[in-house]
Design a protein around this motif. Structure first.
Motif, PDB file in Angstrom:
ATOM      1  N   ALA A  11       0.867  -1.189   0.000  1.00 19.63           N
ATOM      2  CA  ALA A  11       0.000   0.000   0.000  1.00 19.63           C
ATOM      3  C   ALA A  11       0.896   1.229   0.000  1.00 19.63           C
ATOM      4  CB  ALA A  11      -0.891  -0.003   1.234  1.00 19.63           C
ATOM      5  N   SER A  12       0.429   2.297  -0.633  1.00 20.29           N
ATOM      6  CA  SER A  12       1.229   3.519  -0.696  1.00 20.29           C
ATOM      7  C   SER A  12       1.247   4.215   0.663  1.00 20.29           C
ATOM      8  CB  SER A  12       0.654   4.464  -1.753  1.00 20.29           C
ATOM      9  OG  SER A  12       0.785   3.886  -3.016  1.00 20.29           O
ATOM     10  N   CYS A  13       2.447   4.555   1.112  1.00 27.18           N
ATOM     11  CA  CYS A  13       2.610   5.172   2.441  1.00 27.18           C
ATOM     12  C   CYS A  13       2.961   6.655   2.294  1.00 27.18           C
ATOM     13  CB  CYS A  13       3.730   4.426   3.178  1.00 27.18           C
ATOM     14  SG  CYS A  13       4.189   5.213   4.718  1.00 27.18           S
ATOM     15  N   ARG A  14       2.350   7.470   3.139  1.00 23.77           N
ATOM     16  CA  ARG A  14       2.651   8.921   3.103  1.00 23.77           C
ATOM     17  C   ARG A  14       3.006   9.430   4.495  1.00 23.77           C
ATOM     18  NH1 ARG A  14      -1.621   7.487  -0.054  1.00 23.77           N
ATOM     19  NH2 ARG A  14      -1.144   7.665  -2.274  1.00 23.77           N
ATOM     20  N   ASN A  15       3.400   8.509   5.354  1.00 20.30           N
ATOM     21  CA  ASN A  15       3.709   8.867   6.742  1.00 20.30           C
ATOM     22  C   ASN A  15       4.832   7.976   7.271  1.00 20.30           C
ATOM     23  OD1 ASN A  15       3.625   9.657   9.380  1.00 20.30           O
ATOM     24  ND2 ASN A  15       1.380   9.682   9.494  1.00 20.30           N
ATOM     25  N   LYS A  65       5.337  19.837  -3.678  1.00 16.35           N
ATOM     26  CA  LYS A  65       5.398  20.078  -2.230  1.00 16.35           C
ATOM     27  C   LYS A  65       4.819  18.923  -1.406  1.00 16.35           C
ATOM     28  CE  LYS A  65       5.204  25.145  -2.311  1.00 16.35           C
ATOM     29  NZ  LYS A  65       6.603  25.289  -2.698  1.00 16.35           N
ATOM     30  N   GLN A  66       5.105  17.699  -1.807  1.00 18.68           N
ATOM     31  CA  GLN A  66       4.691  16.545  -0.985  1.00 18.68           C
ATOM     32  C   GLN A  66       5.798  16.362   0.063  1.00 18.68           C
ATOM     33  OE1 GLN A  66       2.383  13.353  -3.157  1.00 18.68           O
ATOM     34  NE2 GLN A  66       3.487  14.164  -4.910  1.00 18.68           N
ATOM     35  N   LEU A  67       5.758  17.239   1.073  1.00 19.58           N
ATOM     36  CA  LEU A  67       6.892  17.364   1.998  1.00 19.58           C
ATOM     37  C   LEU A  67       7.117  16.121   2.857  1.00 19.58           C
ATOM     38  CD1 LEU A  67       6.489  21.128   3.017  1.00 19.58           C
ATOM     39  CD2 LEU A  67       7.742  20.127   1.093  1.00 19.58           C
TER      40      LEU A  67
HETATM   41  C1  LIG Z   1       2.319   6.835 -11.884  1.00 24.52           C
HETATM   42  C2  LIG Z   1       1.965   6.980 -10.423  1.00 24.52           C
HETATM   43  C3  LIG Z   1       2.079   8.225  -9.819  1.00 24.52           C
HETATM   44  C4  LIG Z   1       1.779   8.370  -8.464  1.00 24.52           C
HETATM   45  N1  LIG Z   1       1.980   9.580  -7.862  1.00 24.52           N
HETATM   46  C5  LIG Z   1       1.751   9.709  -6.545  1.00 24.52           C
HETATM   47  C6  LIG Z   1       2.025  10.945  -5.877  1.00 24.52           C
HETATM   48  O1  LIG Z   1       2.479  11.924  -6.462  1.00 24.52           O
HETATM   49  N2  LIG Z   1       1.776  11.028  -4.541  1.00 24.52           N
HETATM   50  C7  LIG Z   1       1.268   9.970  -3.822  1.00 24.52           C
HETATM   51  O2  LIG Z   1       1.087  10.109  -2.628  1.00 24.52           O
HETATM   52  N3  LIG Z   1       1.011   8.778  -4.444  1.00 24.52           N
HETATM   53  C8  LIG Z   1       1.230   8.623  -5.769  1.00 24.52           C
HETATM   54  N4  LIG Z   1       1.012   7.425  -6.374  1.00 24.52           N
HETATM   55  C9  LIG Z   1       0.414   6.318  -5.604  1.00 24.52           C
HETATM   56  C10 LIG Z   1      -1.071   6.170  -5.944  1.00 24.52           C
HETATM   57  O3  LIG Z   1      -1.801   7.247  -5.402  1.00 24.52           O
HETATM   58  C11 LIG Z   1      -1.559   4.828  -5.383  1.00 24.52           C
HETATM   59  O4  LIG Z   1      -0.827   3.783  -5.978  1.00 24.52           O
HETATM   60  C12 LIG Z   1      -3.045   4.586  -5.631  1.00 24.52           C
HETATM   61  O5  LIG Z   1      -3.827   5.536  -4.961  1.00 24.52           O
HETATM   62  C13 LIG Z   1      -3.472   3.200  -5.156  1.00 24.52           C
HETATM   63  O6  LIG Z   1      -3.198   3.050  -3.792  1.00 24.52           O
HETATM   64  P1  LIG Z   1      -2.195   1.925  -3.243  1.00 24.52           P
HETATM   65  O7  LIG Z   1      -0.865   2.117  -3.918  1.00 24.52           O
HETATM   66  O8  LIG Z   1      -2.129   2.170  -1.769  1.00 24.52           O
HETATM   67  O9  LIG Z   1      -2.798   0.596  -3.588  1.00 24.52           O
HETATM   68  C14 LIG Z   1       1.314   7.249  -7.711  1.00 24.52           C
HETATM   69  C15 LIG Z   1       1.227   6.019  -8.337  1.00 24.52           C
HETATM   70  C16 LIG Z   1       1.568   5.859  -9.659  1.00 24.52           C
HETATM   71  C17 LIG Z   1       1.521   4.479 -10.291  1.00 24.52           C
END
Ligand SMILES: Cc1cc2nc3c(=O)[nH]c(=O)nc-3n(C[C@H](O)[C@H](O)[C@H](O)COP(=O)(O)O)c2cc1C
Length: 211
Positions: A11-15, A65-67
């Protein structure tokens, strides 16, 4: 970790928390990245490891600015060295390079999950700032930034459409299975038919015995 578990729990983490990533784990991540397929096996991916606090901050600023990105102990900037790709594929080079680095990035994300590390995928950034910051030569293009570290957050699993949404057979939009392509489905259907047949036979037998 089982591959399905890694795929389903990434899952994508932002923290990110303030905790270093051992060099051994970083090496394993990059090793996984380097095993990705690439056009003509040119292996054009290049991984720039950014740990310098000022550099991380400048890159985060340059990424809309995704700090929070700067809190990750490591940013892996996934680049392509286009020199050979251009030589082989000319005007298709960037098209292939993007696919090469994407395959490498996904390997890194899945390996990170396997190792209990948090990650994300960033591709919105000012290329010129990143180029200057990392002193990239002309032929090396940055495509993806992967923040890597640890998190205390419970991973939030974003919803996905059911897999059927994405699938067509033979022509776009055709949802009908080709039974010759899927003998297992055909077999199951025949099995079901047989079951119904046996069911009816049993019912008839029972009826007969009652009379
Ligand atoms: C090409 C691409 C660009 C992305 N850019 C960002 C971004 O700038 N900031 C961010 O927080 N996540 C970014 N993501 C993550 C997506 O937001 C995330 O993969 C999507 O919401 C699905 O959630 P998951 O990865 O938790 O399954 C990016 C993903 C991809 C593949």
């Amino acid at each position: 970790m089982d591959l399905d578990i890694a795929i389903n729990t990434r899952a994508s983490c932002r923290n990110f928390i303030d905790k270093k990533v051992p060099i051994r784990l970083l090496h394993m991540l990059l090793e996984s990245g380097s095993k990705a397929p690439s056009a003509g096996n040119l292996q054009d991916f290049r991984f720039i490891i950014v740990t310098d606090e000022d550099k991380k901050k400048e890159i985060a600023e340059a990424s809309l600015k995704q700090l929070w990105m700067a809190d990750a102990p490591i940013l892996i900037v996934v680049c392509s060295d286009l020199k050979n790709v251009i030589r082989f594929y000319e005007d298709r080079a960037e098209y292939y390079a993007l696919q090469d680095v994407s395959a490498a990035a996904e390997n890194i994300l899945l390996k990170a999950t396997d190792l209990g590390l948090a990650s994300n995928w960033i591709s919105v950034f000012d290329e010129n700032v990143v180029r200057r910051n990392l002193r990239l030569p002309e032929n090396v293009k940055p495509y993806i930034i992967i923040p890597i570290g640890y998190t205390k957050e419970k991973p939030r699993h974003r919803k996905r459409h059911s897999v059927e949404t994405f699938i067509s057979f033979n022509t776009f939009g055709n949802r009908k299975y080709d039974l010759n392509l899927f003998p297992i489905i055909k077999y199951k259907r025949e099995e079901q038919k047989q079951d119904v047949f046996t069911l009816i036979k049993d019912k008839l037998k029972k009826r007969k015995s009652r009379h």
